[in-house]
Scaffold this active site. Structure first.
Site, mmCIF file in Angstrom:
data_model
loop_
_atom_site.group_PDB
_atom_site.id
_atom_site.type_symbol
_atom_site.label_atom_id
_atom_site.label_comp_id
_atom_site.label_asym_id
_atom_site.label_seq_id
_atom_site.Cartn_x
_atom_site.Cartn_y
_atom_site.Cartn_z
ATOM 1 N N ARG A 1 -7.714 -0.474 -33.275
ATOM 2 C CA ARG A 1 -8.493 -0.609 -34.508
ATOM 3 C C ARG A 1 -7.749 -1.310 -35.630
ATOM 4 O O ARG A 1 -8.282 -2.228 -36.258
ATOM 5 C CB ARG A 1 -8.887 0.779 -35.065
ATOM 6 C CG ARG A 1 -10.151 1.336 -34.554
ATOM 7 C CD ARG A 1 -10.009 2.829 -34.469
ATOM 8 N NE ARG A 1 -8.939 3.096 -33.524
ATOM 9 C CZ ARG A 1 -9.144 3.161 -32.206
ATOM 10 N NH1 ARG A 1 -10.351 3.046 -31.731
ATOM 11 N NH2 ARG A 1 -8.151 3.352 -31.366
ATOM 12 N N THR A 2 -6.553 -0.832 -35.944
ATOM 13 C CA THR A 2 -5.909 -1.305 -37.171
ATOM 14 C C THR A 2 -5.568 -2.788 -37.051
ATOM 15 O O THR A 2 -5.870 -3.574 -37.948
ATOM 16 C CB THR A 2 -4.658 -0.458 -37.477
ATOM 17 O OG1 THR A 2 -5.020 0.917 -37.367
ATOM 18 C CG2 THR A 2 -4.134 -0.731 -38.858
ATOM 19 N N LYS B 1 15.598 -8.046 -29.205
ATOM 20 C CA LYS B 1 16.979 -8.558 -29.116
ATOM 21 C C LYS B 1 17.858 -7.924 -30.178
ATOM 22 O O LYS B 1 19.018 -8.313 -30.338
ATOM 23 C CB LYS B 1 16.968 -10.079 -29.327
ATOM 24 C CG LYS B 1 16.120 -10.848 -28.349
ATOM 25 C CD LYS B 1 16.110 -12.328 -28.746
ATOM 26 C CE LYS B 1 14.927 -13.068 -28.163
ATOM 27 N NZ LYS B 1 14.695 -14.334 -28.873
ATOM 28 N N ARG C 1 2.907 -2.241 -38.464
ATOM 29 C CA ARG C 1 2.942 -0.897 -37.870
ATOM 30 C C ARG C 1 4.273 -0.743 -37.166
ATOM 31 O O ARG C 1 4.736 -1.662 -36.475
ATOM 32 C CB ARG C 1 1.806 -0.701 -36.872
ATOM 33 C CG ARG C 1 1.977 0.605 -36.095
ATOM 34 C CD ARG C 1 0.764 0.980 -35.310
ATOM 35 N NE ARG C 1 -0.324 1.361 -36.204
ATOM 36 C CZ ARG C 1 -1.468 1.882 -35.784
ATOM 37 N NH1 ARG C 1 -1.676 2.067 -34.498
ATOM 38 N NH2 ARG C 1 -2.404 2.215 -36.646
ATOM 39 N N HIS D 1 -0.511 6.495 -43.220
ATOM 40 C CA HIS D 1 -1.394 5.449 -42.691
ATOM 41 C C HIS D 1 -2.422 5.135 -43.787
ATOM 42 O O HIS D 1 -3.600 5.485 -43.682
ATOM 43 C CB HIS D 1 -2.082 5.952 -41.418
ATOM 44 C CG HIS D 1 -2.741 4.900 -40.587
ATOM 45 N ND1 HIS D 1 -3.004 3.612 -41.046
ATOM 46 C CD2 HIS D 1 -3.220 4.940 -39.310
ATOM 47 C CE1 HIS D 1 -3.588 2.921 -40.084
ATOM 48 N NE2 HIS D 1 -3.737 3.702 -39.018
#
Ligand code: CP
Length: 305
Positions: A51-52, A80, A101, A129
């Site tokens: 969704r986000t 890395k 995120r 959130h």
């Protein structure tokens, strides 16, 4: 330059202005179709999302802009060993705004401190959130016609559920709001939210393990998933995962106009038999998230529309 790391980075007035912009977008999407022509959003997602990430990307496309995307740490130079700070500096050379995120609490804050473009926290570990909360605020406003005078039941994993932490921060700023915190003992709301928000601002709340007992008093029931990815051992997750499963029978004593929200993804905590109940709002919440992310992008890019 503004960032959105915590929902309280926006004043109440600013979050209500975003809701007003979202209503304008819903009424006349064509008016907004080119307001971000030439602008680029970078979505940096170091943890899974449907969704986000997709709603941020759909939001930018619907504003006429473009999207650069990192989906998963394995496909970026984070694998890395590149730091969040360096990543933020590098992406600032390519894009106009970042949505990040990250599994580590505080990572979007580090990005914001190092980027030269606005950074949006799209979910950091078990912490916050804020853009899910923007979706929740618009959903509550559209469904109940107000953000004050509401009894809100929060059910499930209140310990790791970052959407719950941000929603409590946002709704505690409205008058007449009280919370019923429904969870197993092991997944109760963390002290930093309880003491630094609810107790600090004298917000009425109760804690219970009994969902059905709490049901009759609720105006909003906000269900959450038990967050498997945050547990240290599988045994604890397996023991707690089915603590609350909302079925039509459990809604017997709910108010006829109670609204059921869930940030999704759902595992099994809401029976699919409830999806057609007029009180179920979780798929409307998904769409509302796109409108609020459009409004947020406009605000942070300082685009007048
Ligand atoms: N609600 C939410 O954050 O969903 P995703 O994890 O799919 O983005």
């Amino acid at each position: 330059m503004r960032n959105l790391i915590s929902i309280t980075d926006l004043s109440v007035q600013e979050s209500e202005d975003l809701i007003k912009t979202a209503y304008r977008i819903i009424e006349d999407p064509a008016h907004f179709a080119h307001v971000c022509d030439g602008k680029k959003l970078a979505t940096l997602f170091f943890e899974p999302s449907t969704r986000t990430r997709l709603s941020f990307e759909a939001a930018m496309y619907e504003l006429g802009g473009h999207v650069l995307s990192v989906a998963g740490a394995a496909s970026s130079s984070a694998s890395k060993g590149e730091s969040v700070a360096d990543t933020a500096k590098v992406v600032s050379c390519y894009a106009d705004i970042i949505a990040m995120r990250h599994p580590k609490e505080g990572a979007p804050q580090v990005a914001a401190l190092n980027a030269s473009i606005p950074v949006i926290n799209a979910g950091d570990g078990g912490h916050n959130h804020p853009t899910q909360t923007l979706a929740d605020l618009l959903t509550i406003h559209r469904e109940k016609g107000r953000l004050n005078d509401l009894t809100i039941g929060l059910c499930g994993d209140l310990k790791f559920g970052r959407t719950v932490h941000s929603l409590i921060q946002a709704m505690s700023r409205y008058t007449g709001v009280r919370f019923v915190l429904i969870s197993p003992e092991e997944l109760m709301l963390p002290g930093y939210v309880k003491h630094d928000v609810l107790e600090k601002y004298d917000i009425p709340y109760e804690e219970t393990t009994d969902l059905e007992g709490a049901m009759p008093k609720l105006d909003i029931l906000y269900m959450t998933r038990v967050q498997r990815e945050r547990f240290f051992n599988e045994e604890d997750y397996l023991r707690l995962k089915d603590s609350y499963i909302l079925t039509p029978k459990k809604l017997k004593n709910a108010k006829p106009d109670m609204k059921i929200l869930h940030p999704l993804p759902r595992v099994n905590e809401i029976s699919v038999a409830i999806d057609d109940d007029p009180r179920a709002c979780y798929f409307k919440q998904v769409l509302n998230g796109k409108y609020m992310r459009m409004a947020l992008i406009l605000k942070l890019l300082e685009v007048e529309a």
